[in-house]
Each structure stands twice: as C-alpha cells, then as structure tokens.
Design an enzyme around this catalytic site. Structure first.
Site, PDB file in Angstrom:
ATOM      1  N   SER A 146       0.822  -1.225   0.000  1.00  0.00           N
ATOM      2  CA  SER A 146       0.000   0.000   0.000  1.00  0.00           C
ATOM      3  C   SER A 146       0.849   1.265   0.000  1.00  0.00           C
ATOM      4  O   SER A 146       1.932   1.303   0.590  1.00  0.00           O
ATOM      5  CB  SER A 146      -0.854  -0.024   1.269  1.00  0.00           C
ATOM      6  OG  SER A 146      -1.387   1.239   1.538  1.00  0.00           O
ATOM      7  N   GLU A 191       0.233   3.566   1.812  1.00  0.00           N
ATOM      8  CA  GLU A 191       0.346   3.949   3.226  1.00  0.00           C
ATOM      9  C   GLU A 191       1.746   3.696   3.771  1.00  0.00           C
ATOM     10  O   GLU A 191       2.139   4.279   4.777  1.00  0.00           O
ATOM     11  CB  GLU A 191      -0.682   3.176   4.055  1.00  0.00           C
ATOM     12  CG  GLU A 191      -2.062   3.778   4.056  1.00  0.00           C
ATOM     13  CD  GLU A 191      -2.155   5.087   4.831  1.00  0.00           C
ATOM     14  OE1 GLU A 191      -1.766   5.112   6.004  1.00  0.00           O
ATOM     15  OE2 GLU A 191      -2.607   6.082   4.253  1.00  0.00           O
ATOM     16  N   TYR A 231      -1.927  -0.052  10.777  1.00  0.00           N
ATOM     17  CA  TYR A 231      -2.164  -0.681   9.464  1.00  0.00           C
ATOM     18  C   TYR A 231      -0.901  -0.593   8.606  1.00  0.00           C
ATOM     19  O   TYR A 231      -0.441  -1.597   8.047  1.00  0.00           O
ATOM     20  CB  TYR A 231      -3.332   0.021   8.763  1.00  0.00           C
ATOM     21  CG  TYR A 231      -3.469  -0.335   7.292  1.00  0.00           C
ATOM     22  CD1 TYR A 231      -4.060  -1.533   6.900  1.00  0.00           C
ATOM     23  CD2 TYR A 231      -2.992   0.521   6.296  1.00  0.00           C
ATOM     24  CE1 TYR A 231      -4.181  -1.871   5.558  1.00  0.00           C
ATOM     25  CE2 TYR A 231      -3.109   0.194   4.949  1.00  0.00           C
ATOM     26  CZ  TYR A 231      -3.700  -1.000   4.584  1.00  0.00           C
ATOM     27  OH  TYR A 231      -3.804  -1.328   3.248  1.00  0.00           O
TER      28      TYR A 231
HETATM   29  P1  NAP Z   1     -11.437  -4.741   1.564  1.00  0.00           P
HETATM   30  O1  NAP Z   1     -12.572  -4.409   0.658  1.00  0.00           O
HETATM   31  O2  NAP Z   1     -11.430  -4.238   2.960  1.00  0.00           O
HETATM   32  O3  NAP Z   1     -11.301  -6.348   1.590  1.00  0.00           O
HETATM   33  C1  NAP Z   1     -10.528  -7.002   2.550  1.00  0.00           C
HETATM   34  C2  NAP Z   1     -10.728  -8.498   2.385  1.00  0.00           C
HETATM   35  O4  NAP Z   1      -9.949  -9.181   3.375  1.00  0.00           O
HETATM   36  C3  NAP Z   1     -12.183  -8.968   2.587  1.00  0.00           C
HETATM   37  O5  NAP Z   1     -12.473  -9.984   1.683  1.00  0.00           O
HETATM   38  C4  NAP Z   1     -12.150  -9.518   4.005  1.00  0.00           C
HETATM   39  O6  NAP Z   1     -13.145 -10.491   4.256  1.00  0.00           O
HETATM   40  C5  NAP Z   1     -10.777 -10.172   3.996  1.00  0.00           C
HETATM   41  N1  NAP Z   1     -10.287 -10.468   5.337  1.00  0.00           N
HETATM   42  C6  NAP Z   1     -10.159  -9.624   6.389  1.00  0.00           C
HETATM   43  N2  NAP Z   1      -9.686 -10.284   7.462  1.00  0.00           N
HETATM   44  C7  NAP Z   1      -9.506 -11.577   7.083  1.00  0.00           C
HETATM   45  C8  NAP Z   1      -9.054 -12.753   7.746  1.00  0.00           C
HETATM   46  N3  NAP Z   1      -8.687 -12.716   9.033  1.00  0.00           N
HETATM   47  N4  NAP Z   1      -8.968 -13.895   7.036  1.00  0.00           N
HETATM   48  C9  NAP Z   1      -9.370 -13.943   5.736  1.00  0.00           C
HETATM   49  N5  NAP Z   1      -9.822 -12.868   5.058  1.00  0.00           N
HETATM   50  C10 NAP Z   1      -9.893 -11.704   5.731  1.00  0.00           C
HETATM   51  O7  NAP Z   1     -10.056  -4.276   0.898  1.00  0.00           O
HETATM   52  P2  NAP Z   1      -9.743  -3.855  -0.631  1.00  0.00           P
HETATM   53  O8  NAP Z   1      -9.964  -2.404  -0.768  1.00  0.00           O
HETATM   54  O9  NAP Z   1     -10.370  -4.821  -1.540  1.00  0.00           O
HETATM   55  O10 NAP Z   1      -8.161  -4.045  -0.634  1.00  0.00           O
HETATM   56  C11 NAP Z   1      -7.559  -5.309  -0.933  1.00  0.00           C
HETATM   57  C12 NAP Z   1      -6.167  -5.353  -0.331  1.00  0.00           C
HETATM   58  O11 NAP Z   1      -5.372  -4.296  -0.881  1.00  0.00           O
HETATM   59  C13 NAP Z   1      -6.100  -5.157   1.178  1.00  0.00           C
HETATM   60  O12 NAP Z   1      -5.031  -5.928   1.649  1.00  0.00           O
HETATM   61  C14 NAP Z   1      -5.780  -3.676   1.339  1.00  0.00           C
HETATM   62  O13 NAP Z   1      -5.120  -3.456   2.568  1.00  0.00           O
HETATM   63  C15 NAP Z   1      -4.857  -3.466   0.153  1.00  0.00           C
HETATM   64  N6  NAP Z   1      -4.843  -2.122  -0.414  1.00  0.00           N
HETATM   65  C16 NAP Z   1      -6.016  -1.499  -0.735  1.00  0.00           C
HETATM   66  C17 NAP Z   1      -5.973  -0.256  -1.328  1.00  0.00           C
HETATM   67  C18 NAP Z   1      -7.246   0.456  -1.710  1.00  0.00           C
HETATM   68  O14 NAP Z   1      -7.173   1.677  -1.925  1.00  0.00           O
HETATM   69  N7  NAP Z   1      -8.360  -0.230  -1.853  1.00  0.00           N
HETATM   70  C19 NAP Z   1      -4.730   0.360  -1.583  1.00  0.00           C
HETATM   71  C20 NAP Z   1      -3.570  -0.320  -1.261  1.00  0.00           C
HETATM   72  C21 NAP Z   1      -3.627  -1.576  -0.685  1.00  0.00           C
HETATM   73  P3  NAP Z   1     -14.630 -10.070   4.783  1.00  0.00           P
HETATM   74  O15 NAP Z   1     -15.400  -9.700   3.555  1.00  0.00           O
HETATM   75  O16 NAP Z   1     -15.105 -11.314   5.432  1.00  0.00           O
HETATM   76  O17 NAP Z   1     -14.466  -8.919   5.718  1.00  0.00           O
HETATM   77  O1  G4F Z   2     -10.703   6.636   2.551  1.00  0.00           O
HETATM   78  P1  G4F Z   2      -9.760   6.531   3.663  1.00  0.00           P
HETATM   79  O2  G4F Z   2     -10.235   5.882   4.914  1.00  0.00           O
HETATM   80  O3  G4F Z   2      -8.478   5.806   3.063  1.00  0.00           O
HETATM   81  P2  G4F Z   2      -6.934   5.727   3.522  1.00  0.00           P
HETATM   82  O4  G4F Z   2      -6.767   6.001   4.957  1.00  0.00           O
HETATM   83  O5  G4F Z   2      -6.157   6.577   2.574  1.00  0.00           O
HETATM   84  O6  G4F Z   2      -6.613   4.180   3.285  1.00  0.00           O
HETATM   85  C1  G4F Z   2      -7.025   3.506   2.100  1.00  0.00           C
HETATM   86  O7  G4F Z   2      -6.016   3.632   1.114  1.00  0.00           O
HETATM   87  C2  G4F Z   2      -4.774   2.998   1.455  1.00  0.00           C
HETATM   88  C3  G4F Z   2      -3.819   3.245   0.271  1.00  0.00           C
HETATM   89  O8  G4F Z   2      -3.185   4.486   0.456  1.00  0.00           O
HETATM   90  C4  G4F Z   2      -5.022   1.520   1.655  1.00  0.00           C
HETATM   91  F1  G4F Z   2      -3.840   0.896   1.918  1.00  0.00           F
HETATM   92  C5  G4F Z   2      -6.000   1.323   2.798  1.00  0.00           C
HETATM   93  O9  G4F Z   2      -6.280  -0.081   2.919  1.00  0.00           O
HETATM   94  C6  G4F Z   2      -7.299   2.054   2.461  1.00  0.00           C
HETATM   95  O10 G4F Z   2      -7.888   1.407   1.353  1.00  0.00           O
HETATM   96  O11 G4F Z   2      -9.235   7.993   4.068  1.00  0.00           O
HETATM   97  C7  G4F Z   2      -8.691   8.870   3.114  1.00  0.00           C
HETATM   98  C8  G4F Z   2      -8.499  10.243   3.761  1.00  0.00           C
HETATM   99  C9  G4F Z   2      -7.753  10.182   5.100  1.00  0.00           C
HETATM  100  O12 G4F Z   2      -6.778  11.191   5.119  1.00  0.00           O
HETATM  101  C10 G4F Z   2      -8.821  10.485   6.145  1.00  0.00           C
HETATM  102  O13 G4F Z   2      -8.345  11.159   7.301  1.00  0.00           O
HETATM  103  O14 G4F Z   2      -9.784  10.791   4.053  1.00  0.00           O
HETATM  104  C11 G4F Z   2      -9.742  11.383   5.340  1.00  0.00           C
HETATM  105  N1  G4F Z   2     -11.102  11.443   5.887  1.00  0.00           N
HETATM  106  C12 G4F Z   2     -11.768  12.595   6.211  1.00  0.00           C
HETATM  107  N2  G4F Z   2     -12.971  12.299   6.735  1.00  0.00           N
HETATM  108  C13 G4F Z   2     -11.892  10.401   6.204  1.00  0.00           C
HETATM  109  C14 G4F Z   2     -13.069  10.933   6.742  1.00  0.00           C
HETATM  110  N3  G4F Z   2     -11.704   9.065   6.075  1.00  0.00           N
HETATM  111  C15 G4F Z   2     -12.712   8.242   6.467  1.00  0.00           C
HETATM  112  N4  G4F Z   2     -12.551   6.901   6.311  1.00  0.00           N
HETATM  113  N5  G4F Z   2     -13.883   8.733   7.018  1.00  0.00           N
HETATM  114  C16 G4F Z   2     -14.110  10.065   7.169  1.00  0.00           C
HETATM  115  O15 G4F Z   2     -15.153  10.488   7.667  1.00  0.00           O
END
Ligand code: NAP
Ligand code: G4F
Length: 345
Positions: free
Chosen positions: A130, A132, A154
C-alpha cells in the site's frame, strides 16, 4: 490444456471481486478463501458464484489467522498464482484494533508465505502492499525507491508484509512481488472509506434520506484511481519474466475537499450546506499527501490507468443513486439513517 489456477485471499472485498472477474474472463479456475461470518459477506461476488462447474469460481473456508486452513487450501488447490488481498484494511480502525490488524495483515502474510514454502509447490505470489507505507515522506511523488515512513498500525503491518515478501523472494528464490497500490475506489468500495462515504451520502441526501454528512480531515490529499484498472496491474505483475515490486497510481492527487466538489456538483448540490466536521473522524496521526509515480509500471508492465479522478467519482455517485432508486431505499426517508451514520466511520 489445463486451466491455470488462482487462489485469492480477500475475495469478498472490493479488489478480490474485480480480480475474480478478471481471472474468470481469462479462463482461470478461481479459488477464493472466505471467512465465516454471522452475516452474509459475499454480496460483491454473488453474481460470479453460479454453480461452480459453470463459473469456474470455488470458495473455501479459511482465515489468515489460521495456518492450517492456509496449508490445506494450498494442498488441495495447488494454485499457479496466489493473490494475497486479505487484510484489516481500514487505517482509522487499525488504531482501535492494532494487535488484530497486525495478526491478519502482517502475520497473515507470513503464514501464507510459510504455507507456500512448506507445500512443495511454486506458485507466483502477489502481495497487496500500500501507498500507506510512504506515510508522511517529504518526497512527492512517491516511487519504488522512496523511503517508507508508516504512520499507523495498518501501515506498519503492511510494512512487515512488504519486507517479508521481499525476504522470501531473496531467501527462497520465490516469485513473490509487491504491488504498492495507491488508493483505488469503485462502486464496490466499503462504505466507511471516505470516497464511498461521500458518494453514498450525497446520493442519500439527493433522495431526501439523509440531511447531513459528518467527516474528518478535508485537507488530506490522495491519489485516487479506479479499482478495476488496478486489479489488471496485479495480474500483469505475475506474468513478468522476473519478480519485482511496482507502484500503481494515477500520478494526480486531490484533497477530500476536491472530492466533495466533484461529487456534489454532479448532483447539483452544494456540499457546504450539508457537511459537518467532527474530531471523531480525525486520526491520531494522519498521512497528509500521497501521490504516486507509476512510470516503472508503464515502462515494464505497459500498465496505465483508464479512469481519471472526476470520472471515478461520477461512476461512484451515479451507481449509488441508481442503486438506492432501484432498491426503493428512498421510499422511507427515515429507514436506516441512524444505522448508516453509525456504520460510516
Ligand atoms: P477490503 O474491501 O477491505 O477487503 C478485505 C478483504 O480481506 C475482505 O475480503 C475480508 O473479508 C478479507 N479479510 C479480512 N480479514 C480476514 C481474515 N482474518 N482472514 C481472511 N480474510 C480476511 O479491501 P480492498 O480495498 O479490496 O483491498 C484489498 C487489499 O489491498 C487489502 O489488503 C488492502 O489493505 C490493500 N490495499 C487497498 C488499497 C485500496 O485503496 N483499496 C490500496 C492499497 C492496498 P470479509 O469480507 O469477510 O471482511
Ligand atoms: O478513505 P480513507 O479511509 O483511506 P486511507 O486512509 O487513505 O486508506 C485507504 O487507502 C490505502 C492506500 O493508500 C489503503 F492501503 C487502505 O487499505 C485504504 O484502502 O481515508 C482517506 C483520507 C484520510 O486522510 C482520512 O483522514 O480521508 C480522510 N477522511 C476525512 N474524513 C476520512 C473521513 N476518512 C474516512 N474513512 N472517514 C471520514 O469520515
């Protein structure tokens, strides 16, 4: 010819569902690890889970915290490719449950890599790293060699997983790669991430279901892309001649305020009339500015994003409006509001 087999952890999540679609379209046999839940957690993949003999999708119970379930999945499936997408993926929530986040997100990855090592098979391994990891680095934009400065439980868990993946590649000659993906969203994004919280709430406000939207830090800047584009990059990384790590991003950054502008103007409303700020949604330590440089991915994978920021937010808010209308969720203005406000973190 035998079909290629892929195993996806986190298949019920946003990325898992798009990746499963992509791999099925490429004629893979797709296996997904799902965990037991008291409420149904397969809404995003329901449409794919026709009788498995037809769809090519099979689900297996397992958990990243249960090594034996991972070992068993590898023994039975013998996948050619593994996509490790499972994580406790919410940054704010990771401050509330740091130990659990580390268990799933950090040690879960180690468990999977050890399971591969013990299995005697040699699948290619993708780790969902990520942006992050970069945290509050002063370097903008961030690329593969930018130093990591994680700012949350995280991000620290993902840092462990990142280096464990590199270490298994170097120590055991595994084809193991990190995709360092910047934020990517879609109409399937979890409703407590800021993009979807905003698009869903805006649609509800438009339909008279909700009268305010409570948010935290509006100044944070992120590089937001479309999830469907990003799963294509995951697959490409596993098709290369040699394993390597890649940044995947759009190269543009926008603030949460910009997101509100684009979203509310799409539905002809002014967000200033509805948005309130609460300290509840601020984080103990924030990541201020993420913007990625994906030129290595463009050069070596031929990957580039197809949807820009504005297009992404339009897709999301349009889908939320259509969904609420199609499901008649707008007929009772009070139904579910309290529940929704509580869940939207
Ligand atoms: P998400 O929608 O939160 O999906 C997370 C998945 O992990 C869900 O299927 C969840 O299952 C499963 N999971 C959680 N805990 C588990 C456990 N203990 N054992 C087995 N499965 C488990 O995340 P996403 O946005 O698709 O992201 C996919 C991956 O990319 C994650 O690792 C995230 O950290 C990483 N990532 C995401 C972003 C982004 O912007 N979306 C960016 C960078 C990296 P349930 O449905 O049962 O909860
Ligand atoms: O949408 P967010 O919760 O995503 P964040 O923290 O960037 O993390 C996501 O992206 C990461 C990749 O860079 C992934 F690795 C991670 O798994 C996840 O998918 O928040 C984005 C921004 C933050 O700065 C937060 O402080 O939005 C700001 N924010 C402002 N108000 C809020 C809110 N975020 C959330 N979730 N809820 C609010 O009400």
């Amino acid at each position: 010819m035998q079909k290629r087999k892929a195993l996806i952890t986190g298949i019920t999540g946003q990325d898992g569902s798009f990746l499963a679609e992509l791999l099925l379209a490429k004629d893979y046999e797709v296996y997904g690890i799902v965990r037991r839940s008291s409420s149904f957690n397969r809404g995003r993949i329901d449409h794919l889970h026709q009788p498995s003999e037809i769809s090519g999708l099979r689900l297996i119970y397992g958990d990243m915290n249960d090594s034996s379930s991972l070992n068993k999945a590898l023994r039975t499936v013998k996948p050619d490719e593994i996509y490790n997408l499972a994580a406790q993926s919410h940054v704010r929530v990771s401050f509330d449950i740091p130990e659990y986040t580390g268990e799933v997100t950090a040690l879960g990855t180690l468990r999977m890599l050890e399971a591969i090592r013990e299995s005697g098979i040699s699948p290619r391994f993708y780790q969902a790293s990520s942006s992050e990891l970069f945290g509050n680095t002063p370097e903008i934009p961030q690329h593969e060699t930018t130093p990591f400065l994680p700012r949350s439980p995280y991000a620290i868990s993902k840092l462990f997983a990142y280096w464990t993946t590199v270490n298994y590649r170097e120590s055991y000659n595994m084809f193991a790669v990190n995709g360092i993906l910047f934020n990517h969203e879609s109409e399937r994004r979890g409703e407590n991430f800021v993009s979807r919280k905003i698009t869903r709430s805006a649609a509800r406000i438009k339909l008279g279901l909700q009268d305010k939207l409570v948010l935290g830090n509006l100044d944070a800047r992120r590089d937001w892309g479309y999830a469907k584009d990003y799963v294509e990059a995951m697959w490409l990384m596993l098709q290369q001649d040699k394993p390597d790590d890649y940044v995947i991003a759009t190269g543009e950054s926008h603030s949460v305020r910009d997101l509100l502008d684009v979203c509310f103007s799409r539905i002809d409303l002014d967000w200033h009339d509805y948005v309130e700020i609460s300290p509840h949604y601020f984080r103990p330590s924030e990541v201020n500015h993420l913007m990625g440089d994906a030129s290595k991915a463009l050069r070596e994978l031929g990957w580039r994003p197809t949807i820009n920021f504005e297009g992404l937010i339009h897709i999301m808010v349009d889908a939320d409006l259509a969904d609420l209308q199609a499901n008649n969720k707008f007929q009772d203005p009070n139904a579910g509001e309290l529940e929704y406000q509580r869940a939207a973190r």
